[in-house]
Enzyme design. Structure first.
Site, PDB file in Angstrom:
ATOM      1  N   GLU A 254     -32.465 -19.920  11.336  1.00  0.00           N
ATOM      2  CA  GLU A 254     -33.044 -18.912  10.413  1.00  0.00           C
ATOM      3  C   GLU A 254     -34.605 -19.648   9.858  1.00  0.00           C
ATOM      4  OE1 GLU A 254     -31.467 -16.017   9.588  1.00  0.00           O
ATOM      5  OE2 GLU A 254     -30.200 -16.457  11.298  1.00  0.00           O
TER       6      GLU A 254
ATOM      7  N   SER B 182      26.820  12.570  -5.904  1.00  0.00           N
ATOM      8  CA  SER B 182      27.655  12.206  -7.068  1.00  0.00           C
ATOM      9  C   SER B 182      27.504  11.058  -7.994  1.00  0.00           C
ATOM     10  CB  SER B 182      29.137  11.862  -6.440  1.00  0.00           C
ATOM     11  OG  SER B 182      29.686  13.326  -5.853  1.00  0.00           O
TER      12      SER B 182
END
Length: 829
Positions: free
Chosen positions: A106, A376
């Site tokens: 870089e 139920s």
């Protein structure tokens, strides 16, 4: 000139003209290119002068906060939430060859320039001008750091000029080592890794110190385009960039030729991508969604929060084991998935939550997001409303076919039991009784009761609500039943208990509770739901403690539920299929009740047994099982029933006023084994003789030898029972004479759960809209509760053969007596 010569002259003229035009265009091009370079150069020089006169720019300290960590209430890490994986390192932790690899890739002149590399910029400017667009930037490491932390990645001239100025100012404020260290921790290297420390872990499973030159060069090659050079997907591209970086390191003198060749031939082993696995993933996902809704995504993933949930690790593990085991056992019966959620009744803390059996296959949390028919199990709210309307559990209702508006719900197997108590109807989940109660009260009363308990889902106020046709979530059902366990006090469920934020104020979950249900109603309903577990459809949930609960099964066995609670914890279990396909005979009293029991046994090992405490205004009285009136000593099967003080029956039993006793014909006293002739004679309950026959009978009077004296003695006539009905006996009053006070009912010991008359096979019930169930084997006997809990003993068993409704377990003895009428509702309740 010949024609051929003319053609040659014309061709020459065309070539000259074309050459002049080309030279003219190139002259203009180079003139423009030179002008642009001078212009841009002047601008850059001006910016440099401006930056030199400006103050240095101090970068803020790196805010590399740790990810959000989620823990249980007892300190066990469940998982972490992050988008950027970082492992910060210092420059002295990074090997020299790793630093050289980054510089070679870089910024080879990083330690020579002051933020701008003029050679690199000129080269990039030449390429950009010739291409007519921004292709190269010539950016230094300082410029890249400024772009990442202060600017953006858009390729514009304005951004580039700002980058130049800021890079010069940053270089004046920081040393080269500070900038490089900041850069090595900030660069993105793919797969969520920010910085060399994170990349070394993700790609090689190493620390930065352990990286080889070849591995360092490969990571450095990812900086420019981490997606294109991802070694997991594009290894050839990654190796080409690695070779380029190694060559640059050799050219710069950072590698010898031998080291270069060794690094090129080194075999790189890329670690397989790590699948982030959370402990209790359904809990972590629920917490994540709640945090994002409350704080926003950016703060959750970059805020470094520490979250303490209400989950208890031991309880969570027990819930996961119980549910996975139940679903596995139900595979042959077409059980696809399930959910289990447990709530602390007093605090509302969610202690365990399992939203399914395989999070990787489906992230859908069935404990909080799946709305299914409870069947139920919803009858608990029906009887809650009935108690609020003045009914009591020992009252009797007709269990018989019923038709309302063309709708004819049926019991399981189309079997009916005549007149039964509400307690028995609840335990056996009789559809006809529940429908009669709703018809008497209106469906809106049931909706109101469900809302009071904690149900928030939309409910349909029609007659089918008696059979649980409105859809709810397991968490809602666990919360509603926790309200009954907590004496009618509803506490809002909570999953997050505390949140700690760095440099911020801690969040502590508030305790929101309200008295939603009458405590008398909650306690009486609990007594009825205990019967479901002791002798009813939820027998498999009997764990030998004070437990109340309700089974539920929707039509065609599409949903199977069991919701139960102790005085401490309420838990709901649901089982079914995500596509709503029917299961094969899986009812709420089978696998769900078994999973609930397995979970509760595991979490109750360290908790001492406790019982449900009766609230003020409720006492336990002995009642006649046949009439519902205060029991007399002559009543054959007295029951101990909790009754509100204002609802105690005013009369003693009028059916059992006389007691038959075997008496000696000669003496008229209670017969002994030596009395030759006896008779069963009725006595008023308060005039039963207590003395036994004192006569010493001659042995010859045993029927084989006849005594002359005995033959001549006239036979004592048998007293006949009174032909007129006896007067009603008033209730006990301290002012009455002693002889008119009825005797106190005897203390009846609690019924043993091992009594063979109480444990009978299931008797199921059916309804086209209600739940379905299957017959089940009796559960293993468990110790009786701490307080007397005697109920009506069954005297017969009704077989089952229909797969259409909730199973039932006990039958109630139905006497030939008029139905007991309930008194008016007291205003105090």
């Amino acid at each position: 000139m010949s024609q051929h010569g003319k053609w040659q002259a014309h061709a020459l003229q065309q070539r000259v003209r074309s050459w002049r035009q080309r030279m003219w265009r190139q002259g203009i091009y180079w003139l423009g290119l030179t002008g642009n370079m001078l212009l841009y150069g002047s601008i850059i020089v001006g910016l440099v002068i401006l930056a030199a006169s400006a103050t240095p720019y101090q970068l803020q300290p790196g805010q590399y906060l740790p990810p959000t960590a989620i823990y249980t209430t007892d300190g066990v890490l469940l998982g972490k939430l992050y988008e950027e994986y970082r492992v910060p390192v210092t420059l002295d932790q990074v090997p020299a060859h790793t630093v050289h690899a980054v510089l070679a890739a870089e910024d080879q002149r990083f330690f020579e320039h002051h933020g701008l590399d003029w050679r690199g910029m000129a080269r990039a400017l030449w390429v950009d001008l010739r291409a007519g667009e921004l292709r190269q930037g010539g950016s230094t490491i300082t410029q890249q750091l400024v772009r990442q932390e202060l600017l953006n990645d858009r390729r514009t001239l304005r951004r580039k000029l700002r980058e130049i100025v800021l890079a010069l100012r940053v270089e004046r404020a920081h040393t080269k080592s500070e900038i490089l260290e900041r850069y090595l921790n900030a660069i993105y290297l793919g797969n969520g890794a920010y910085g060399l420390g994170a990349a070394a872990k993700i790609y090689f499973g190493k620390t930065v110190r352990q990286l080889t030159p070849a591995e360092s060069a490969l990571l450095a090659g990812l900086i420019r385009a981490p997606g294109e050079g991802n070694p997991r997907r594009h290894m050839a591209v990654a190796r080409a960039r690695q070779t380029s970086v190694l060559a640059a390191m050799r050219d710069q003198g950072w590698l010898t030729e031998e080291q270069y060749q060794t690094a090129r031939s080194e075999r790189i082993g890329i670690k397989a991508p790590k699948i982030v696995k959370w402990k209790s993933p359904y809990v972590v996902e629920a917490v994540r969604l709640e945090l994002i809704e409350r704080y926003g995504r950016d703060r959750v993933y970059h805020g470094g929060m520490i979250v303490y949930t209400t989950i208890h690790s031991k309880w969570q593990q027990a819930a996961e084991r119980a549910l996975v085991r139940a679903v596995r056992d139900g595979r042959s019966r077409r059980v696809g998935n399930g959910a289990l959620v447990a709530v602390d009744a007093q605090t509302g803390y969610i202690r365990a939550m399992v939203g399914g059996v395989d999070f990787e296959q489906s992230q859908f949390n069935r404990a909080t997001q799946a709305k299914r028919q409870p069947g139920s199990a919803f009858k608990a709210f029906v009887y809650h409303a009935a108690l609020d309307h003045g009914h009591l559990l020992y009252e009797r209702e007709q269990d018989a076919p019923i038709t309302i508006g063309g709708w004819s719900p049926q019991n399981y197997g189309n079997r009916y039991h005549g007149t039964v108590t509400l307690r028995t109807a609840l335990a056996k989940s009789l559809n006809s009784v529940a429908v009669r109660l709703v018809h008497e009260m209106s469906p809106y009363a049931v909706v109101r009761a469900a809302r009071q308990a904690g149900i928030a889902s939309p409910l349909n106020p029609n007659m089918t609500i008696a059979l649980g046709t409105s859809e709810v979530t397991p968490l809602e059902m666990a919360h509603a039943f926790a309200t009954y366990a907590n004496g009618g006090i509803s506490v809002e469920p909570k999953l997050i208990r505390r949140i700690t934020v760095k440099h911020g104020q801690d969040y502590l979950a508030p305790l929101r509770h309200h008295q939603q249900v009458n405590p008398v109603t909650a306690f009486l309903l609990t007594q009825g739901l205990r019967e479901v577990v002791m002798h009813g459809t939820g027998r498999r949930a009997n764990i030998g403690r004070a437990v109340a609960g309700k089974t539920g099964t929707s039509n065609d066995f599409r949903d199977a539920w069991f919701i139960g609670y102790t005085p401490i914890i309420s838990a709901a279990v649901w089982m079914g299929n995500d596509d709503r396909k029917p299961m094969s005979g899986v009812a709420g009293g089978s696998l769900p009740a078994q999973a609930w029991a397995d979970f509760m046994r595991a979490v109750s090992q360290d908790i001492p047994p406790v019982d449900f405490n009766a609230p003020e205004g409720v006492i336990q009285v002995a009642l006649c099982a046949d009439t519902g009136q205060l029991a007399l000593p002559s009543c054959p099967a007295p029951i101990h029933e909790y009754v509100p003080v204002g609802r105690i029956p005013a009369q003693h039993c009028t059916m059992h006023l006389f007691i038959e006793r075997e008496v000696c014909i000669e003496s008229g006293l209670l017969a002994t084994p030596t009395c030759p002739r006896t008779i069963n004679q009725p006595f008023p309950y308060d005039q039963v003789p207590s003395k036994r026959c004192p006569l010493t009978h001659d042995p010859i009077l045993d029927g084989t030898v006849t005594s002359p004296q005995r033959d001549t003695k006239p036979e004592t006539p048998t007293p006949a029972p009174p032909t007129t009905p006896p007067p009603e006996i008033p209730a006990a009053d301290p002012a009455e004479p002693e002889q008119f006070k009825p005797p106190q009912p005897p203390q009846v010991p609690p019924a043993s759960p091992t009594d063979p008359e109480r444990h009978t096979p299931d008797v199921g019930i059916t309804s086209p809209h209600g739940e379905t169930a299957e017959p089940e084997e009796p559960a293993s006997p468990a110790p009786a509760p701490a307080e007397p809990y005697d109920r009506t003993l069954p005297d017969k068993v009704i077989p089952t053969n229909s797969p259409q409704q909730e199973e039932s377990e006990t039958t109630e003895r139905t006497p030939e007596a008029p139905q007991n009428k309930r008194p008016p509702v007291p205003t105090a309740l």
